[in-house]
Design a protein around this motif. Structure first.
Motif, PDB file in Angstrom:
ATOM      1  N   LEU A   1     -19.011  79.516-118.435  1.00  0.00           N
ATOM      2  CA  LEU A   1     -17.564  79.223-118.390  1.00  0.00           C
ATOM      3  C   LEU A   1     -17.242  77.858-119.004  1.00  0.00           C
ATOM      4  O   LEU A   1     -16.390  77.738-119.884  1.00  0.00           O
ATOM      5  N   THR A   2     -17.952  76.839-118.543  1.00  0.00           N
ATOM      6  CA  THR A   2     -17.675  75.492-119.044  1.00  0.00           C
ATOM      7  C   THR A   2     -17.844  75.442-120.557  1.00  0.00           C
ATOM      8  O   THR A   2     -17.046  74.838-121.275  1.00  0.00           O
ATOM      9  N   PHE A   3     -18.888  76.111-121.022  1.00  0.00           N
ATOM     10  CA  PHE A   3     -19.173  76.141-122.454  1.00  0.00           C
ATOM     11  C   PHE A   3     -18.075  76.888-123.218  1.00  0.00           C
ATOM     12  O   PHE A   3     -17.619  76.432-124.281  1.00  0.00           O
TER      13      PHE A   3
ATOM     14  N   GLU B   1     -21.323  83.109-109.621  1.00  0.00           N
ATOM     15  CA  GLU B   1     -22.719  83.418-109.939  1.00  0.00           C
ATOM     16  C   GLU B   1     -23.237  82.405-110.957  1.00  0.00           C
ATOM     17  O   GLU B   1     -23.482  82.721-112.128  1.00  0.00           O
ATOM     18  N   ASN B   2     -23.310  81.158-110.508  1.00  0.00           N
ATOM     19  CA  ASN B   2     -23.925  80.106-111.321  1.00  0.00           C
ATOM     20  C   ASN B   2     -24.383  78.997-110.375  1.00  0.00           C
ATOM     21  O   ASN B   2     -24.200  79.110-109.152  1.00  0.00           O
ATOM     22  N   TYR B   3     -24.959  77.936-110.899  1.00  0.00           N
ATOM     23  CA  TYR B   3     -25.649  76.966-110.063  1.00  0.00           C
ATOM     24  C   TYR B   3     -24.722  76.147-109.176  1.00  0.00           C
ATOM     25  O   TYR B   3     -25.036  75.877-108.020  1.00  0.00           O
ATOM     26  N   ASN B   4     -23.608  75.726-109.732  1.00  0.00           N
ATOM     27  CA  ASN B   4     -22.814  74.755-108.955  1.00  0.00           C
ATOM     28  C   ASN B   4     -21.325  75.062-108.871  1.00  0.00           C
ATOM     29  O   ASN B   4     -20.575  74.268-108.325  1.00  0.00           O
ATOM     30  N   GLY B   5     -20.912  76.203-109.435  1.00  0.00           N
ATOM     31  CA  GLY B   5     -19.490  76.525-109.328  1.00  0.00           C
ATOM     32  C   GLY B   5     -18.670  75.913-110.447  1.00  0.00           C
ATOM     33  O   GLY B   5     -17.942  74.942-110.242  1.00  0.00           O
ATOM     34  N   GLN B   6     -18.777  76.488-111.637  1.00  0.00           N
ATOM     35  CA  GLN B   6     -18.096  75.903-112.799  1.00  0.00           C
ATOM     36  C   GLN B   6     -16.576  76.025-112.696  1.00  0.00           C
ATOM     37  O   GLN B   6     -15.843  75.145-113.138  1.00  0.00           O
TER      38      GLN B   6
ATOM     39  N   VAL C   1     -19.890  78.995-102.607  1.00  0.00           N
ATOM     40  CA  VAL C   1     -20.981  79.946-102.410  1.00  0.00           C
ATOM     41  C   VAL C   1     -21.489  80.328-103.801  1.00  0.00           C
ATOM     42  O   VAL C   1     -20.736  80.875-104.600  1.00  0.00           O
ATOM     43  N   VAL C   2     -22.727  79.977-104.086  1.00  0.00           N
ATOM     44  CA  VAL C   2     -23.235  80.188-105.446  1.00  0.00           C
ATOM     45  C   VAL C   2     -24.520  80.998-105.429  1.00  0.00           C
ATOM     46  O   VAL C   2     -25.283  80.992-104.460  1.00  0.00           O
ATOM     47  N   LYS C   3     -24.736  81.701-106.513  1.00  0.00           N
ATOM     48  CA  LYS C   3     -25.943  82.513-106.668  1.00  0.00           C
ATOM     49  C   LYS C   3     -26.374  82.402-108.124  1.00  0.00           C
ATOM     50  O   LYS C   3     -25.549  82.581-109.022  1.00  0.00           O
TER      51      LYS C   3
ATOM     52  N   ARG D   1     -22.056  73.337-100.274  1.00  0.00           N
ATOM     53  CA  ARG D   1     -22.592  74.252-101.298  1.00  0.00           C
ATOM     54  C   ARG D   1     -23.592  75.178-100.638  1.00  0.00           C
ATOM     55  O   ARG D   1     -24.556  74.713-100.032  1.00  0.00           O
ATOM     56  N   ILE D   2     -23.325  76.478-100.735  1.00  0.00           N
ATOM     57  CA  ILE D   2     -24.183  77.454-100.075  1.00  0.00           C
ATOM     58  C   ILE D   2     -24.811  78.378-101.117  1.00  0.00           C
ATOM     59  O   ILE D   2     -24.181  79.328-101.599  1.00  0.00           O
TER      60      ILE D   2
END
Lengths: 615, 310
Positions: free
Chosen positions: A343-345, A558-563, A580-582, A607-608
């Protein structure tokens, strides 16, 4: 026996062994029979041999995610049951722990497996797939063709599954009907093979199925059973796509190849090119040339396309529309798994300040609407558009009654050139949009350059022109923000007065909707869901209004830190309370997401991270 | 060749401020492109000129035609997209040797595999001019032009041989300071159906002090360095494209010419007439060539595709 209305059927085994076609045939038969289907597949970046598994969720009402409650597992290899613990870093630990009590494990009787110490609350049924098929073929006088017809063991497995689930065998048999001559003969053999599997398992279960699957009515007209690939590609055809370039990359290839396969009849030009740099530049050339143009890729491909993307934006090309089918990153990452880490990219795919639109459909219906409308936006705002999709929606089938093409807005090609003397391609106008000529039009000659340019399109480094052209280009984003309807920007789901708002984007839409339905049904504080769909220009007012209504906000990604959480903070100043991230490369299951949301509410952590795939 | 009555060189000129250095070989090539277009008689609004980055990349601004000054090394993909989107345009891609054979070499090779109907002209001066004189992929090993810190350690590629082995269906060489003859060659290339390529030897009076006007017009063993193949008994044309033997023979002959030492052949090295990419994809389609030409495709019937999914 209690009736069940929501079951998960899993077919697992070595890749390249026909798992996909077997599972898809099974799913299609049930979808035609009136069941609502939602599927998913996990596989390795490998052609043949590695463990893969196909999940088919079968219910009487449409589910929008997969669960971890497997009722029937059909296993074609040991790994499906025992895991691959012989590897230094096992990629999975067998599927037994996902099974419901009383679940049925149907496995190839030719596998000699030590099941001692395994779950005792399951029924293990070794089925001699080969022997059952051989018997059917011999009886039909075609025993000599066993090797060439061995794929029919899939039908044995299907029949065996029907017996375990309590599914009317007739519904499955229906899928073999039709055809004449040789096809009819093969259909008859498939039916016999299915019956062989059915009878064997029914006998092993003592004459009664293990589950009593709810009965449904067969619809008068078969619904669609399709993947995101189909929804996207069909919408693109409806939008008038004329040119598509691509370089093969998972998970974008299927969409490209589907279009390529239908290009001939649909008057479409599809070119497989030498790399993604070529793909984007060709698509930009085609957009300037006058056709509606697109290219489809994944994260690594977008990395190569950045330069061409900036070219499209700076030169105010009417496109292309770039379909970004995400997978696990960074670098080559997890090529065949799903993730939302681009997303950020996608919001800044290149250097410099430039305008583009980013939209992230959440489900099949969104995919139809956004894939279609993105071409109107590209033409109207004369800028490239990114449509964000991912491996999960790419590969998952679901039952859909109607794609709703008749509800789509009309084609809008934006402001077009009309001969009127001296033509300026980048004319400064009140709304920032300049009428565009299409090459070949008399009087419409223009120049585009990747340098900064004047209103005619020639290079200039003058400061006043730079400021005017930058304001023109960037101002189009404000125009788009004003004109794009709210329904395309955000979607709300669940009770409007809920105390808790879950925020997400993209293909977690169905997962979050299903999860909050389950949680809300349990009582307790109510939850609703805010789906952010338009990512650029960001719907600041709409998102702010929704998030300030809730007492507690929980981000699901569904990413490391919540973009998206970072984006919301930068755009609105609001910090979502919990994340909540996966990021294990597999989409949230229903249970994982419910666990994650509940943990977020009870834990002091902000962060979960969740994953049910840990040993 | 009959000179067109309809258009003249001036119809393809713009009054845009030109930033090339005085005496640059690019002026000669620009003139030859304009002469060639006038000779063919294609209306300016039916021409698209696509370029990359570098001095020669600015050429579209000086041509009265739809102009696309794209990214470094990407003129070929952009031109390909333009042609396949709008096949009625006459498409000419232009660029330098660094643009085409360095950063753009992958596209140069792969364009040969497709045979889309456009012309690619390389302004080959063996140096990177805009970045002040580094050696390009066509500079021979051991050469040291004045902007270079050291003599070239990397060897040169042979653009003509590379084009022939990549599959270009028209391959030739021109000379910037002979615009009349080079215009004739460009006109042939543009008229050719398929991807045509001309490597144009170009002087850079600022940075290439080795291959100068004097060098190119020097005598080699008593004969002018440069000579036109059409003035010899050389036959560049494959007369029977279905004859694989003749195709290979003509390619080998052309590659031999490309590696000729001492003297420098100009003109057409190789030509074969085979179906273009566009013709190949249109072939057998229900709507034939119209299926490629039509940009208005939003009234499609997709019911058959939906039916398969039910």
């Amino acid at each position: 026996m209690d009736q069940v209305s929501d079951v998960l059927w899993m077919l697992a085994g070595p890749q390249g062994g026909g798992i996909n076609s077997a599972a898809e045939a099974f799913a299609k038969a049930l979808s035609r029979g009136g069941y609502r289907i939602f599927t998913g597949i996990e596989y390795h970046s490998n052609i043949m041999g590695e463990h893969s598994y196909y999940m088919v969720r079968i219910s009487d009402k449409q589910k929008r995610n997969l669960s971890e409650r497997v009722h029937v597992l059909v296993s074609l290899d040991e790994e499906s049951i025992l895991g691959n613990h012989h590897n230094e870093w096992p990629s999975h630990h067998g599927h037994l722990k996902e099974m419901v009590p009383g679940g049925v494990v149907i496995y190839d009787g030719a596998l000699k497996m030590d099941l001692s110490g395994k779950r005792q609350d399951l029924k293990y049924i070794p089925v001699p797939f080969d022997d059952i098929l051989r018997k059917v073929l011999v009886e039909a006088g075609r025993g000599a063709e066993f090797n060439s017809l061995r794929v029919m063991t899939n039908s044995v497995a299907g029949g065996a599954s029907a017996a375990a689930l309590g599914l009317d065998l007739g519904i499955y048999m229906e899928s073999f009907r039709g055809g004449t001559g040789r096809r009819a003969a093969l259909a008859e053999l498939n039916g016999q093979a299915a019956k062989g599997g059915y009878d064997f398992v029914m006998e092993a279960l003592g004459g009664a199925p293990a589950f009593n699957l709810v009965k449904v009515d067969r619809p008068a007209k078969a619904p669609l059973l399709l993947r995101g690939v189909h929804a996207c590609a069909l919408a693109k055809l409806k939008a008038g796509l004329g040119f598509q370039s691509y370089y093969p990359i998972s998970p974008a290839t299927d969409e490209n190849v589907y279009l390529e396969a239908n290009a001939r009849a649909q008057d479409l030009v599809v070119v497989q090119v030498e790399d993604e740099v070529s793909a984007i530049n060709m698509a930009v050339g085609a957009a300037h040339g006058g056709k509606r143009s697109s290219t489809s890729t994944s994260g690594p491909g977008l990395s190569l396309m950045c330069e061409g993307f900036g070219f499209a934006s700076l030169t105010e090309a009417p496109g292309p529309v770039l379909f970004l089918w995400s997978r696990g990153g960074p670098s080559t990452g997890l090529p065949t798994r799903s993730e939302q880490s681009d997303l950020t990219f996608a919001l800044q795919p290149g250097h410099g300040d430039f305008g583009h639109i980013v939209v992230a459909p959440g489900d099949i219906q969104d995919t139809v609407e956004d894939s279609y409308e993105s071409f109107n936006w590209a033409d109207r705002y004369q800028m490239p558009v990114i449509v964000m999709l991912d491996k999960k929606i790419q590969s998952g089938y679901q039952t859909v009654d109607d794609l709703g093409f008749d509800k789509l807005p009309p084609i809008d090609r934006g402001k077009l050139f009309e001969p009127n003397g001296d033509y300026l391609r980048y004319k400064l106008t009140d709304d920032g949009l300049s009428p565009r000529a299409i090459p070949g039009q008399e009087g419409g000659i223009f120049w585009v350059t990747t340098d900064e340019h004047d209103q005619r399109g020639h290079i200039t480094e003058a400061a006043d022109n730079r400021i005017a052209q930058m304001n023109k280009r960037m101002g189009k984003l404000d125009l788009a923000a004003r004109e794009i309807p709210a329904a395309r920007k955000i979607t709300k789901y669940g009770p409007a007065d809920a105390e808790i708002t879950i925020v997400g984007w993209g293909t977690t839409k169905g997962s979050i909707s299903d999860a909050i339905d389950v949680i809300n049904a349990e009582g307790g504080p109510k939850m609703n869901f805010l789906q952010v769909r338009l990512m650029r220009p960001f719907p600041v007012a709409e998102v702010t209004a929704e998030l300030t209504k809730a007492k507690t906000t929980i981000l699901v990604e569904e990413n490391y830190n919540g973009q998206l959480g970072d984006l919301i903070r930068s755009q609105t100043g609001i910090t979502v309370d919990k994340r909540v991230v996966k990021f294990d490369g597999r989409p949230f299951s229903e249970e994982e997401l419910i666990d994650g949301i509940k943990t977020a509410l009870s834990s002091s952590e902000t962060r979960i991270p969740v994953s049910h795939l840990l040993p | 060749m009959v000179v067109s009555q309809t258009y003249q060189l001036k119809d393809y000129k713009t009054d845009t401020h030109n930033t090339w250095c005085p005496g640059c070989g690019d002026f000669g090539i620009l003139t030859s492109i304009q002469m060639a277009l006038a000779e063919i008689g294609v209306p300016p609004h039916k021409v698209a000129v696509v370029s990359g980055i570098g001095c020669s990349g600015k050429a579209p601004h000086y041509l009265n035609a739809y102009g696309f000054h794209t990214l470094h090394g990407r003129s070929i993909p952009s031109a390909t997209g333009m042609k396949l989107s709008n096949p009625e345009m006459t498409v000419i891609a232009v660029g330098g040797d660094g643009d085409g054979f360095g950063i753009g070499c992958g596209y140069f090779v792969n364009a040969g595999r497709r045979n889309v109907d456009f012309t690619y002209l390389v302004f080959d001066n063996e140096v990177y001019g805009l970045t002040k004189g580094q050696g390009s992929p066509t500079m021979k090993k051991g050469m040291k032009a004045k902007g270079m810190a050291e003599a070239a350690v990397q060897d040169n590629i042979n653009p003509l041989a590379l084009a022939i082995s990549s599959g270009y269906t028209f391959v030739g060489r021109g000379y910037a300071l002979n615009p009349k003859a080079t215009a004739q060659l460009i006109a042939q290339a543009v008229s050719h159906k398929g991807t045509s390529f001309i490597d144009i030897a170009q002087t850079c009076p600022v940075y290439n002090d080795l291959h100068t006007k004097e060098y190119y017009t020097d005598m080699v063993e008593g004969q002018p360095r440069m000579y036109w193949l059409e003035n010899t008994d050389y036959d560049a044309v494959v007369h029977d494209p279905t004859n694989a033997g003749e195709v290979v023979e003509k390619k080998l002959q052309a590659i031999g010419k490309a590696y000729e030492t001492g003297r420098m052949p100009l003109g057409c090295y190789y030509k074969v007439d085979v179906p273009t990419f566009e013709e190949q994809i249109a072939e057998g389609r229900p709507n034939g060539m119209d299926s490629i030409l039509n940009p208005n495709l939003w009234n499609r019937d997709i019911s058959k595709l939906e039916a398969v999914l039910r």
